[in-house]
Design an enzyme around this catalytic site. Structure first.
Site, mmCIF file in Angstrom:
data_model
loop_
_atom_site.group_PDB
_atom_site.id
_atom_site.type_symbol
_atom_site.label_atom_id
_atom_site.label_comp_id
_atom_site.label_asym_id
_atom_site.label_seq_id
_atom_site.Cartn_x
_atom_site.Cartn_y
_atom_site.Cartn_z
ATOM 1 N N MET A 100 -50.291 -26.410 61.655
ATOM 2 C CA MET A 100 -49.881 -25.165 60.977
ATOM 3 C C MET A 100 -50.254 -23.948 61.826
ATOM 4 O O MET A 100 -49.482 -22.981 61.901
ATOM 5 C CB MET A 100 -50.529 -25.078 59.587
ATOM 6 C CG MET A 100 -49.767 -25.783 58.485
ATOM 7 S SD MET A 100 -48.039 -25.264 58.332
ATOM 8 C CE MET A 100 -48.218 -23.531 57.923
ATOM 9 N N THR B 116 -56.061 -27.216 52.057
ATOM 10 C CA THR B 116 -56.055 -27.962 50.787
ATOM 11 C C THR B 116 -57.361 -28.745 50.621
ATOM 12 O O THR B 116 -58.240 -28.695 51.478
ATOM 13 C CB THR B 116 -54.836 -28.916 50.726
ATOM 14 O OG1 THR B 116 -54.895 -29.800 51.835
ATOM 15 C CG2 THR B 116 -53.533 -28.138 50.751
ATOM 16 N N TYR C 249 -51.898 -23.695 47.634
ATOM 17 C CA TYR C 249 -51.789 -25.023 48.236
ATOM 18 C C TYR C 249 -50.377 -25.236 48.777
ATOM 19 O O TYR C 249 -50.096 -26.272 49.387
ATOM 20 C CB TYR C 249 -52.119 -26.106 47.209
ATOM 21 C CG TYR C 249 -53.611 -26.378 47.041
ATOM 22 C CD1 TYR C 249 -54.539 -25.916 47.961
ATOM 23 C CD2 TYR C 249 -54.067 -27.140 45.968
ATOM 24 C CE1 TYR C 249 -55.891 -26.191 47.811
ATOM 25 C CE2 TYR C 249 -55.422 -27.420 45.810
ATOM 26 C CZ TYR C 249 -56.328 -26.938 46.743
ATOM 27 O OH TYR C 249 -57.664 -27.228 46.593
ATOM 28 N N ASN C 250 -49.475 -24.293 48.521
ATOM 29 C CA ASN C 250 -48.138 -24.424 49.099
ATOM 30 C C ASN C 250 -47.502 -23.043 49.218
ATOM 31 O O ASN C 250 -47.286 -22.372 48.219
ATOM 32 C CB ASN C 250 -47.270 -25.345 48.252
ATOM 33 C CG ASN C 250 -46.048 -25.786 49.027
ATOM 34 O OD1 ASN C 250 -45.273 -24.956 49.477
ATOM 35 N ND2 ASN C 250 -45.893 -27.082 49.217
ATOM 36 N N HIS D 174 -46.053 -37.491 52.940
ATOM 37 C CA HIS D 174 -46.472 -36.615 54.035
ATOM 38 C C HIS D 174 -46.713 -37.428 55.300
ATOM 39 O O HIS D 174 -46.871 -38.646 55.239
ATOM 40 C CB HIS D 174 -47.769 -35.864 53.680
ATOM 41 C CG HIS D 174 -47.562 -34.716 52.744
ATOM 42 N ND1 HIS D 174 -47.566 -34.862 51.377
ATOM 43 C CD2 HIS D 174 -47.345 -33.396 52.981
ATOM 44 C CE1 HIS D 174 -47.362 -33.687 50.809
ATOM 45 N NE2 HIS D 174 -47.215 -32.779 51.760
ATOM 46 N N HIS D 175 -46.826 -36.717 56.425
ATOM 47 C CA HIS D 175 -47.117 -37.326 57.730
ATOM 48 C C HIS D 175 -48.431 -38.124 57.693
ATOM 49 O O HIS D 175 -49.312 -37.862 56.868
ATOM 50 C CB HIS D 175 -47.182 -36.247 58.810
ATOM 51 C CG HIS D 175 -48.171 -35.157 58.513
ATOM 52 N ND1 HIS D 175 -49.489 -35.253 58.830
ATOM 53 C CD2 HIS D 175 -48.024 -33.963 57.898
ATOM 54 C CE1 HIS D 175 -50.125 -34.158 58.450
ATOM 55 N NE2 HIS D 175 -49.254 -33.357 57.862
ATOM 56 N N LYS E 210 -52.156 -36.547 57.481
ATOM 57 C CA LYS E 210 -52.652 -35.729 56.362
ATOM 58 C C LYS E 210 -53.900 -36.383 55.782
ATOM 59 O O LYS E 210 -53.908 -37.577 55.491
ATOM 60 C CB LYS E 210 -51.571 -35.565 55.293
ATOM 61 C CG LYS E 210 -52.025 -34.633 54.176
ATOM 62 C CD LYS E 210 -50.880 -34.201 53.295
ATOM 63 C CE LYS E 210 -51.351 -33.364 52.112
ATOM 64 N NZ LYS E 210 -51.946 -32.078 52.498
ATOM 65 N N THR F 125 -50.168 -29.766 46.687
ATOM 66 C CA THR F 125 -48.918 -29.362 46.020
ATOM 67 C C THR F 125 -48.655 -30.237 44.798
ATOM 68 O O THR F 125 -48.241 -29.738 43.749
ATOM 69 C CB THR F 125 -47.746 -29.463 47.013
ATOM 70 O OG1 THR F 125 -48.062 -28.659 48.141
ATOM 71 C CG2 THR F 125 -46.443 -28.998 46.393
HETATM 72 P P1 NAD Z 1 -54.269 -30.099 61.521
HETATM 73 O O1 NAD Z 1 -55.276 -31.197 61.444
HETATM 74 O O2 NAD Z 1 -53.104 -30.250 62.455
HETATM 75 O O3 NAD Z 1 -54.998 -28.721 61.891
HETATM 76 C C1 NAD Z 1 -56.248 -28.327 61.395
HETATM 77 C C2 NAD Z 1 -56.958 -27.559 62.506
HETATM 78 O O4 NAD Z 1 -58.163 -27.003 61.963
HETATM 79 C C3 NAD Z 1 -57.368 -28.478 63.677
HETATM 80 O O5 NAD Z 1 -57.005 -27.888 64.912
HETATM 81 C C4 NAD Z 1 -58.883 -28.604 63.502
HETATM 82 O O6 NAD Z 1 -59.567 -28.782 64.749
HETATM 83 C C5 NAD Z 1 -59.213 -27.252 62.873
HETATM 84 N N1 NAD Z 1 -60.500 -27.267 62.156
HETATM 85 C C6 NAD Z 1 -61.024 -28.244 61.374
HETATM 86 N N2 NAD Z 1 -62.230 -27.891 60.910
HETATM 87 C C7 NAD Z 1 -62.471 -26.644 61.396
HETATM 88 C C8 NAD Z 1 -63.552 -25.736 61.273
HETATM 89 N N3 NAD Z 1 -64.646 -26.050 60.539
HETATM 90 N N4 NAD Z 1 -63.453 -24.517 61.886
HETATM 91 C C9 NAD Z 1 -62.361 -24.203 62.622
HETATM 92 N N5 NAD Z 1 -61.313 -25.033 62.804
HETATM 93 C C10 NAD Z 1 -61.365 -26.243 62.199
HETATM 94 O O7 NAD Z 1 -53.761 -29.861 60.036
HETATM 95 P P2 NAD Z 1 -52.519 -28.980 59.536
HETATM 96 O O8 NAD Z 1 -51.384 -29.890 59.223
HETATM 97 O O9 NAD Z 1 -52.313 -27.817 60.427
HETATM 98 O O10 NAD Z 1 -53.085 -28.509 58.108
HETATM 99 C C11 NAD Z 1 -54.234 -27.705 58.005
HETATM 100 C C12 NAD Z 1 -54.563 -27.501 56.530
HETATM 101 O O11 NAD Z 1 -53.487 -26.778 55.900
HETATM 102 C C13 NAD Z 1 -54.701 -28.801 55.725
HETATM 103 O O12 NAD Z 1 -55.679 -28.599 54.723
HETATM 104 C C14 NAD Z 1 -53.325 -28.976 55.096
HETATM 105 O O13 NAD Z 1 -53.334 -29.775 53.952
HETATM 106 C C15 NAD Z 1 -53.008 -27.538 54.793
HETATM 107 N N6 NAD Z 1 -51.584 -27.208 54.629
HETATM 108 C C16 NAD Z 1 -51.311 -26.307 53.662
HETATM 109 C C17 NAD Z 1 -50.009 -25.865 53.488
HETATM 110 C C18 NAD Z 1 -49.740 -24.805 52.459
HETATM 111 O O14 NAD Z 1 -48.578 -24.367 52.321
HETATM 112 N N7 NAD Z 1 -50.777 -24.349 51.746
HETATM 113 C C19 NAD Z 1 -48.972 -26.371 54.302
HETATM 114 C C20 NAD Z 1 -49.303 -27.299 55.298
HETATM 115 C C21 NAD Z 1 -50.625 -27.700 55.453
#
Ligand code: NAD
Length: 221
Positions: A17, A78, A101-102, A132-133, A136, A143
């Site tokens: 993201m 999330t 969350y979305n 999801h992928h 996750k 969501t």
């Molecule tokens: P991802 O694993 O690709 O990316 C997460 C990043 O955060 C990684 O680069 C990781 O190294 C970093 N990270 C982890 N712990 C950390 C910390 N303590 N400090 C700093 N960086 C840290 O995951 P993603 O697919 O990019 O998703 C990230 C989050 O967003 C998840 O919780 C996912 O469920 C959520 N998400 C929410 C929505 C939404 O619309 N709300 C949409 C997609 C994903």
């Protein structure tokens, strides 16, 4: 909502993201002036707003950063626990916080449909499938939890983790003679990045308070 350039901070900058947010925001000339990921931090200047898409582990540090910079927060991470929500609500006494969350507009519409029409299905079975992928970490998805809350009743949720699916949610209603399925499918992470930018611009117009993505959409008219 897109006419202003943002100078934003990003927690989880190297993630899926985080990468999509930087790519989308750059189309508007926005500049990421503060980046943080695991074991990495880069500060160019004070961010107007901080965006966090990382992990629940990061929440307390993110809250401290927002206080230090006086920056509002948009958080999409999330699997948050009550203690994380408590910290975010406390932060909202000082700066605006948008938590969802979305961040896709389609899910906001689906939520509204479930709230308004869910009662028609009172006597029907209901269930949810979310896909999801395979990287996750949480299940069921955040969501799925908010869709269940919008429906206002217990529903079994099946979670499937496979390949590179960005996010699919299907709500199924069925009785002995017929079935209705409502499906939302994110075609790419852009669906979320668009909402995140709307939320970041919204934060710049607010003094303080705790907001949802529904509040952001309502303010857009
Ligand atoms: P991802 O694993 O690709 O990316 C997460 C990043 O955060 C990684 O680069 C990781 O190294 C970093 N990270 C982890 N712990 C950390 C910390 N303590 N400090 C700093 N960086 C840290 O995951 P993603 O697919 O990019 O998703 C990230 C989050 O967003 C998840 O919780 C996912 O469920 C959520 N998400 C929410 C929505 C939404 O619309 N709300 C949409 C997609 C994903």
């Amino acid at each position: 909502m897109s006419e202003r350039n943002l100078r934003y901070g990003l927690i989880g900058a190297n993630g899926k993201m985080g990468t999509e947010i930087q790519s989308y925001f750059s189309l508007f000339g926005d500049v990421c002036v503060f980046k943080k990921d695991k074991g990495f931090s880069e500060e160019i200047e004070t961010p107007q707003v901080i965006i966090d898409f990382s992990s629940p582990d990061a929440v307390f540090e993110t809250v401290e950063l927002c206080k230090k910079y006086g920056s509002g927060l948009v958080i999409g991470t999330t699997a948050l626990m009550q203690e994380h929500f408590d910290a975010l609500h406390e932060l909202a006494n000082y700066v605006p916080v948008v938590q969802s969350y979305n961040f896709s507009t389609g899910i906001a519409i689906l939520k509204r449909l479930l709230k308004e029409y869910g009662a028609y299905f009172e006597d029907w079975d209901a269930a949810m499938v979310e896909i999801h992928h395979n990287q996750k970490k949480d299940a069921p998805s955040g969501t799925a939890k908010i869709l269940k809350q919008a429906l206002g009743r217990e529903v079994p949720i099946s979670s499937i983790r496979v390949g590179g699916v960005f996010g699919e949610h299907t709500v199924i209603f069925s009785n002995s003679g017929e079935t209705i399925e409502l499906t939302h499918r994110a075609l790419s992470r852009r669906a979320f990045a668009i909402g995140v930018r709307n939320a970041a611009l919204f934060v710049l117009t607010k003094e303080k308070g705790f907001y949802s993505y529904d509040d952001v959409l309502a303010s857009a008219g």
